[in-house]
Design an enzyme around this catalytic site. Structure first.
Site, PDB file in Angstrom:
ATOM      1  N   ASP A  49       0.240  -1.646   4.767  1.00 36.79           N
ATOM      2  CA  ASP A  49       1.140  -1.006   5.694  1.00 36.79           C
ATOM      3  C   ASP A  49       2.611  -1.659   5.365  1.00 36.79           C
ATOM      4  O   ASP A  49       3.664  -0.767   5.829  1.00 36.79           O
ATOM      5  CB  ASP A  49       0.785  -1.327   7.115  1.00 36.79           C
ATOM      6  CG  ASP A  49      -0.511  -0.309   7.348  1.00 36.79           C
ATOM      7  OD1 ASP A  49      -0.897   0.331   6.364  1.00 36.79           O
ATOM      8  OD2 ASP A  49      -1.183  -0.676   8.476  1.00 36.79           O
ATOM      9  N   ARG A  72       4.622   7.755  15.214  1.00 32.46           N
ATOM     10  CA  ARG A  72       3.376   7.456  15.639  1.00 32.46           C
ATOM     11  C   ARG A  72       3.298   5.730  15.357  1.00 32.46           C
ATOM     12  O   ARG A  72       2.426   5.489  16.243  1.00 32.46           O
ATOM     13  CB  ARG A  72       2.469   8.065  14.492  1.00 32.46           C
ATOM     14  CG  ARG A  72       2.154   9.362  14.405  1.00 32.46           C
ATOM     15  CD  ARG A  72       1.059   9.768  13.469  1.00 32.46           C
ATOM     16  NE  ARG A  72       0.006   9.007  13.371  1.00 32.46           N
ATOM     17  CZ  ARG A  72      -0.363   8.531  11.914  1.00 32.46           C
ATOM     18  NH1 ARG A  72       0.170   9.228  10.950  1.00 32.46           N
ATOM     19  NH2 ARG A  72      -1.274   7.561  11.962  1.00 32.46           N
ATOM     20  N   CYS A  91      -6.120  12.381   5.527  1.00 34.09           N
ATOM     21  CA  CYS A  91      -4.863  12.093   5.876  1.00 34.09           C
ATOM     22  C   CYS A  91      -3.700  12.212   4.826  1.00 34.09           C
ATOM     23  O   CYS A  91      -4.348  12.154   3.750  1.00 34.09           O
ATOM     24  CB  CYS A  91      -4.845  10.848   6.935  1.00 34.09           C
ATOM     25  SG  CYS A  91      -4.785   9.251   5.901  1.00 34.09           S
ATOM     26  N   ARG A 123      -9.840   9.715   3.982  1.00 32.83           N
ATOM     27  CA  ARG A 123     -10.427   8.403   4.640  1.00 32.83           C
ATOM     28  C   ARG A 123     -11.973   8.642   4.976  1.00 32.83           C
ATOM     29  O   ARG A 123     -12.393   9.123   6.033  1.00 32.83           O
ATOM     30  CB  ARG A 123      -9.691   8.533   6.072  1.00 32.83           C
ATOM     31  CG  ARG A 123      -8.366   7.622   5.493  1.00 32.83           C
ATOM     32  CD  ARG A 123      -7.840   7.179   6.973  1.00 32.83           C
ATOM     33  NE  ARG A 123      -7.155   6.036   6.736  1.00 32.83           N
ATOM     34  CZ  ARG A 123      -6.154   5.418   7.410  1.00 32.83           C
ATOM     35  NH1 ARG A 123      -5.855   6.248   8.541  1.00 32.83           N
ATOM     36  NH2 ARG A 123      -5.196   4.626   7.126  1.00 32.83           N
ATOM     37  N   PRO A 124     -12.944   8.118   3.957  1.00 32.53           N
ATOM     38  CA  PRO A 124     -14.484   8.003   4.292  1.00 32.53           C
ATOM     39  C   PRO A 124     -14.621   7.329   5.272  1.00 32.53           C
ATOM     40  O   PRO A 124     -13.820   6.412   5.825  1.00 32.53           O
ATOM     41  CB  PRO A 124     -14.913   7.624   2.930  1.00 32.53           C
ATOM     42  CG  PRO A 124     -13.752   7.034   2.111  1.00 32.53           C
ATOM     43  CD  PRO A 124     -12.440   7.387   2.771  1.00 32.53           C
ATOM     44  N   LYS A 135       0.411  -1.007  17.149  1.00 27.51           N
ATOM     45  CA  LYS A 135      -0.386   0.189  17.469  1.00 27.51           C
ATOM     46  C   LYS A 135      -1.954   0.119  17.060  1.00 27.51           C
ATOM     47  O   LYS A 135      -2.848   0.502  17.744  1.00 27.51           O
ATOM     48  CB  LYS A 135       0.312   1.421  16.632  1.00 27.51           C
ATOM     49  CG  LYS A 135      -0.660   2.489  16.220  1.00 27.51           C
ATOM     50  CD  LYS A 135       0.001   3.451  15.145  1.00 27.51           C
ATOM     51  CE  LYS A 135       0.036   3.249  13.724  1.00 27.51           C
ATOM     52  NZ  LYS A 135      -1.471   3.756  13.125  1.00 27.51           N
ATOM     53  N   ASN A 136      -1.735  -0.521  15.790  1.00 28.38           N
ATOM     54  CA  ASN A 136      -3.314  -0.729  15.338  1.00 28.38           C
ATOM     55  C   ASN A 136      -4.351  -1.678  16.133  1.00 28.38           C
ATOM     56  O   ASN A 136      -5.502  -1.800  15.995  1.00 28.38           O
ATOM     57  CB  ASN A 136      -3.389  -1.406  13.776  1.00 28.38           C
ATOM     58  CG  ASN A 136      -2.803  -0.075  12.934  1.00 28.38           C
ATOM     59  OD1 ASN A 136      -2.730   0.859  13.451  1.00 28.38           O
ATOM     60  ND2 ASN A 136      -2.753  -0.543  11.793  1.00 28.38           N
TER      61      ASN A 136
HETATM   62  C1  UD1 Z   1      -6.774   0.394   9.270  1.00 29.55           C
HETATM   63  C2  UD1 Z   1      -5.228   0.620   9.797  1.00 29.55           C
HETATM   64  C3  UD1 Z   1      -4.183   0.823   8.750  1.00 29.55           C
HETATM   65  C4  UD1 Z   1      -4.214   0.079   7.546  1.00 29.55           C
HETATM   66  C5  UD1 Z   1      -5.830  -0.232   6.908  1.00 29.55           C
HETATM   67  C6  UD1 Z   1      -5.715  -1.030   5.947  1.00 29.55           C
HETATM   68  C7  UD1 Z   1      -5.807   1.392  12.285  1.00 29.55           C
HETATM   69  C8  UD1 Z   1      -5.349   2.303  13.149  1.00 29.55           C
HETATM   70  N1  UD1 Z   1      -5.348   1.621  10.915  1.00 29.55           N
HETATM   71  O1  UD1 Z   1      -7.081   1.741   8.739  1.00 29.55           O
HETATM   72  O2  UD1 Z   1      -3.043   1.309   9.193  1.00 29.55           O
HETATM   73  O3  UD1 Z   1      -3.318   0.680   6.582  1.00 29.55           O
HETATM   74  O4  UD1 Z   1      -6.496  -0.571   8.055  1.00 29.55           O
HETATM   75  O5  UD1 Z   1      -5.283  -2.328   6.356  1.00 29.55           O
HETATM   76  O6  UD1 Z   1      -6.102  -0.035  12.245  1.00 29.55           O
HETATM   77  N2  UD1 Z   1     -13.195   2.922   3.376  1.00 29.55           N
HETATM   78  C9  UD1 Z   1     -14.121   3.609   2.961  1.00 29.55           C
HETATM   79  N3  UD1 Z   1     -15.517   3.719   3.664  1.00 29.55           N
HETATM   80  C10 UD1 Z   1     -15.463   3.527   5.181  1.00 29.55           C
HETATM   81  C11 UD1 Z   1     -14.176   3.003   5.556  1.00 29.55           C
HETATM   82  C12 UD1 Z   1     -13.188   2.586   4.835  1.00 29.55           C
HETATM   83  O7  UD1 Z   1     -14.549   3.831   1.691  1.00 29.55           O
HETATM   84  O8  UD1 Z   1     -16.309   3.821   5.800  1.00 29.55           O
HETATM   85  C13 UD1 Z   1     -12.023   2.620   2.507  1.00 29.55           C
HETATM   86  C14 UD1 Z   1     -10.888   3.414   2.766  1.00 29.55           C
HETATM   87  O9  UD1 Z   1     -10.736   4.846   2.291  1.00 29.55           O
HETATM   88  C15 UD1 Z   1      -9.774   2.546   2.266  1.00 29.55           C
HETATM   89  C16 UD1 Z   1     -10.179   1.166   2.527  1.00 29.55           C
HETATM   90  O10 UD1 Z   1     -11.592   1.414   2.432  1.00 29.55           O
HETATM   91  O11 UD1 Z   1      -9.665   2.704   1.121  1.00 29.55           O
HETATM   92  C17 UD1 Z   1      -9.576   0.317   3.855  1.00 29.55           C
HETATM   93  O12 UD1 Z   1      -9.814   1.121   4.981  1.00 29.55           O
HETATM   94  P1  UD1 Z   1      -9.918   0.600   6.284  1.00 29.55           P
HETATM   95  O13 UD1 Z   1      -9.684  -0.855   6.305  1.00 29.55           O
HETATM   96  O14 UD1 Z   1     -11.224   1.215   6.961  1.00 29.55           O
HETATM   97  O15 UD1 Z   1      -8.619   1.187   7.059  1.00 29.55           O
HETATM   98  P2  UD1 Z   1      -8.616   1.955   8.540  1.00 29.55           P
HETATM   99  O16 UD1 Z   1      -9.288   1.152   9.493  1.00 29.55           O
HETATM  100  O17 UD1 Z   1      -8.754   3.255   8.247  1.00 29.55           O
END
Ligand code: UD1
Length: 417
Positions: free
Chosen positions: A306, A398, A116, A121-122, A22-23
């Site tokens: 995950d 999902r 979520c 999710r910032p 999925k990811n």
């Molecule tokens: C992706 C995966 C999700 C997985 C995660 C971490 C997809 C669709 N989803 O989510 O399944 O659990 O990686 O491996 O690929 N953060 C900020 N600011 C930002 C972006 C992120 O503070 O602009 C923080 C998030 O709140 C979180 C951390 O960084 O605490 C990791 O987030 P991120 O690596 O961005 O995860 P996703 O891409 O949302």
């Protein structure tokens, strides 16, 4: 509302083919919007988030057809840069369309993805990076309005945390940009490597994906290609967990050992036998499970957040006490109260969960609180005495094409009603 009804205590055994990730599929589908010619994705999983991505592409004007696990996308008709709110709400990861649409159209308007089930999710890192690349971004009433008056241009970007989504968005925005973009402290997840491999096959110039510095030199256009989506490493970990928690054995086909280097040793520490050969992974759990040393979730190549909930379930049936530290997402222990209803002895405080193994789990009526947490309830259910009913399973759908089909193939008594 659909539910999964499970009668537990069946030892699972057999062979399973792991579906596409999925990811990986979600950013790949978004990236198709950057191409000027037909793209064909094979091994694309049949998941609700994938269908939602196809609806977003159609809305943008691309033609998107699905035949089994093959998705064919004709990007010639792309004409819109707006993703309506109802489509953004359908899929929480839809923010990954931002870099692709902005990169291709020079404009993008979409609604801000809300919080979520894993907590807020910032997207501050996504926005700051795209601004560095020349985008003007206005945020008003939950809508992000982005345009690049002088076009998107390369930039040197240092991420304060290796965010997967931010790295993907920057890579996509940079492919057709003027000049070179360098991302330092980039996420190193295999799904990033999959995205870069696809884009390079379409003529992009990306180097370093999989490492912490990724460089992208902009090109004028991307052509199309045929590309197989990588196998889902979290689904693989879940099905290995299903064999482990029931004292069974499983051979996974279409699973890559290299993606699971931080996960397989934990199964071994629990007393399972693990072999990898010819693109297959075998796990046998002949001996009772044992507690393990502290597991800490980390960005790749660390232990994946995950897979955390799958291990909470498995360690609940291990002899001894284990500790889990969740370093990536807050609110990622929401399924613990449900697991406790099944006899799991887990205490949480902040990032830490202490799991005291028990001899028996008991069937109960439980509710999935998030995708992977939902999968952990299913694992506890197949190991528990008596009947378990898991509701709110649209969250599980999902990320798993059909968890009941796969577990039933291995001998579990599980039905969707
Ligand atoms: C992706 C995966 C999700 C997985 C995660 C971490 C997809 C669709 N989803 O989510 O399944 O659990 O990686 O491996 O690929 N953060 C900020 N600011 C930002 C972006 C992120 O503070 O602009 C923080 C998030 O709140 C979180 C951390 O960084 O605490 C990791 O987030 P991120 O690596 O961005 O995860 P996703 O891409 O949302």
């Amino acid at each position: 509302m659909q539910k999964l009804v499970i009668t537990g205590e069946k030892k699972l055994s057999g062979e399973l083919c792991v579906h596409g990730a999925k990811n990986a599929a979600l950013p790949l589908l978004a990236a198709a919007a950057l191409c000027s010619e037909r793209v064909v994705f094979k091994n694309c999983p049949g998941l609700s988030d994938v269908y939602a991505s196809c609806r977003i592409l159609t809305r943008l004007g691309l033609e998107c057809k699905r035949e089994g696990n093959v998705v064919k996308i004709d990007p010639e008709g792309i004409k819109n840069w707006e993703v309506p709110e109802e489509l953004m709400r359908e899929m929480r990861s839809s923010i990954v369309f931002l870099g692709a649409i902005l990169g291709r159209m020079g404009r993008c308007r979409l609604s801000f993805p809300g919080g979520c089930e894993l907590g807020p999710r910032p997207i501050d890192m996504h926005i700051a990076a795209l601004r560095q690349m020349g985008a003007v971004i206005n945020e008003e009433h939950g809508i992000l309005d982005c345009y690049a008056p002088k076009g998107i241009r390369g930039a040197d970007i240092v991420l304060s945390f290796p965010s997967v989504g931010a790295t993907e968005n920057i890579i996509m925005a940079a492919c057709l940009a003027k000049g070179e973009t360098v991302i330092k402290n980039a996420a190193r997840e295999p799904e990033i490597v999959d995205l870069a491999s696809f884009l390079n096959r379409c003529g992009a110039r990306i180097s370093g994906a999989g490492g912490s510095t990724v460089s992208i030199t902009g090109v004028n256009r991307l052509h199309g290609c045929e590309y197989p989506v990588m196998p889902d490493r979290i689904v693989a970990a879940t099905y290995l967990g299903a064999a482990a928690i029931t004292g069974g054995e499983v051979t996974l086909l279409n699973a890559r050992k290299s993606d699971l280097e931080s996960v397989l040793p934990v199964f071994e520490e629990m007393g399972c036998t693990v072999f990898c050969y010819d693109g297959k992974i075998y796990l046998g759990a002949k001996k009772p499970l044992r507690a393990v040393r502290t597991i800490r979730t980390m960005p790749y190549p660390g232990f994946p957040t995950d897979a955390q909930s799958v291990f909470l379930a498995c360690l609940s049936k291990a002899h001894g006490t284990s500790v889990m530290v969740e370093n990536i997402f807050e609110n990622r222990y929401r399924q613990v109260d449900e697991l406790k209803r099944m006899g799991c002895k887990i205490k949480t405080e902040g990032k830490v969960a202490v799991i005291e193994g028990v001899k028996r789990l008991y069937g109960a009526n439980v509710v999935a609180t998030d995708l992977r947490g939902g999968a952990s309830l299913v694992l506890a259910g197949i190991a528990a005495e008596g009947k378990t009913t898991v509701s709110n399973i649209k969250l599980i759908d999902r990320g798993y094409e059909s968890i009941e089909r796969d577990l039933a193939l291995m001998g579990a008594d599980i039905k969707r009603v």
